[in-house]
Design a protein around this motif. Structure first.
Motif, short mmCIF file in Angstrom:
data_model
loop_
_atom_site.label_atom_id
_atom_site.label_comp_id
_atom_site.label_asym_id
_atom_site.label_seq_id
_atom_site.Cartn_x
_atom_site.Cartn_y
_atom_site.Cartn_z
N ILE A 62 -74.54 75.42 47.19
CA ILE A 62 -75.66 75.42 46.24
C ILE A 62 -75.23 75.92 44.87
O ILE A 62 -75.48 75.28 43.85
CB ILE A 62 -76.83 76.27 46.80
CG1 ILE A 62 -77.39 75.60 48.05
CG2 ILE A 62 -77.91 76.47 45.74
CD1 ILE A 62 -78.39 76.45 48.81
N GLU A 63 -74.54 77.07 44.84
CA GLU A 63 -74.18 77.67 43.54
C GLU A 63 -73.15 76.84 42.77
O GLU A 63 -73.23 76.69 41.57
CB GLU A 63 -73.66 79.10 43.76
CG GLU A 63 -74.74 80.06 44.17
CD GLU A 63 -74.22 81.47 44.44
OE1 GLU A 63 -75.04 82.30 44.88
OE2 GLU A 63 -73.04 81.76 44.20
N GLN A 64 -72.18 76.29 43.47
CA GLN A 64 -71.11 75.55 42.80
C GLN A 64 -71.46 74.07 42.61
O GLN A 64 -70.94 73.43 41.69
CB GLN A 64 -69.81 75.66 43.60
CG GLN A 64 -69.29 77.08 43.73
CD GLN A 64 -68.12 77.17 44.73
OE1 GLN A 64 -67.53 76.19 45.13
NE2 GLN A 64 -67.81 78.40 45.12
N GLY A 65 -72.32 73.54 43.48
CA GLY A 65 -72.55 72.10 43.47
C GLY A 65 -73.83 71.61 42.84
O GLY A 65 -73.92 70.43 42.47
N SER A 66 -74.83 72.47 42.70
CA SER A 66 -76.12 72.01 42.16
C SER A 66 -75.96 71.39 40.78
O SER A 66 -76.64 70.41 40.45
CB SER A 66 -77.11 73.18 42.09
OG SER A 66 -77.48 73.57 43.40
#
Length: 180
Positions: free
Chosen positions: A168-172
């Motif tokens: 979530i944090e790296q890919g959103s």
């Protein structure tokens, strides 16, 4: 000189239609074959959206675990994670030619908005948008530009571990197509 009767004229027209029928059928078959061939060849040339081989949903788990043995063939496996905000975040995991398990988002800093991701051709990953090629041994090593954006992963107990928080944090950033 003989005079043609209406019966003779009708017979001549019918004969003419009969002789054109095989040619008409041949044209239809040829057009169908040409259309099918163009469809098949066109599908190979055009890079379409990347189909995930597996989809995972947020089940409240904090991480996903994949057996390392699933990647022994060196082929990239694609996954999609549906974030709590409804984003489909795609990533892939592969074992590179140097034997290292690698993971990256199916997007990069440059072409993310196209949403086309990467395809594997032998030992390289190819951007489906710009066509740049990246050796598998550079996945998770080189960041920025059109390189596949690295995804943090660990290998423990014969499994590849991907943390949901990292997805979530790296890919959103790469899969929020509504942002400008």
């Amino acid at each position: 000189m003989s005079k043609k009767t209406s019966k003779d004229k009708k017979a001549a027209v019918l004969q003419s239609r009969k002789s054109k029928a095989p040619m008409f059928i041949t044209l239809i078959v040829a057009a169908a074959l040409a259309g099918g061939g163009m469809f098949l060849l066109g599908g190979k040339k055009e890079a379409g959206p990347v189909a995930a081989t597996a989809a995972v949903k947020s089940t409240g788990a904090s991480e996903f675990s994949y057996p390392v043995s699933d990647f022994n063939d060196g082929k990239a496996r694609y996954y999609s994670f549906k974030s709590p905000k409804g984003l489909d975040i795609r990533y892939f995991i592969m074992k590179s030619s140097d034997g290292v398990i690698r993971a990256a988002f199916d997007a990069c800093d440059t072409c993310w908005a196209a949403g086309k991701g990467y395809r594997q051709e032998g030992d390289v990953m190819v951007c489906n948008n710009c066509g740049l090629r990246f050796p598998s041994v550079k996945i998770n090593e080189v960041k920025g530009g059109c390189n596949p954006s690295p995804l943090t992963r660990t290998v423990a107990g014969g499994n590849v571990i991907i943390k949901v928080r990292d997805i979530i944090e790296q890919g959103s950033f790469y899969f929020n197509f509504n942002r400008s």
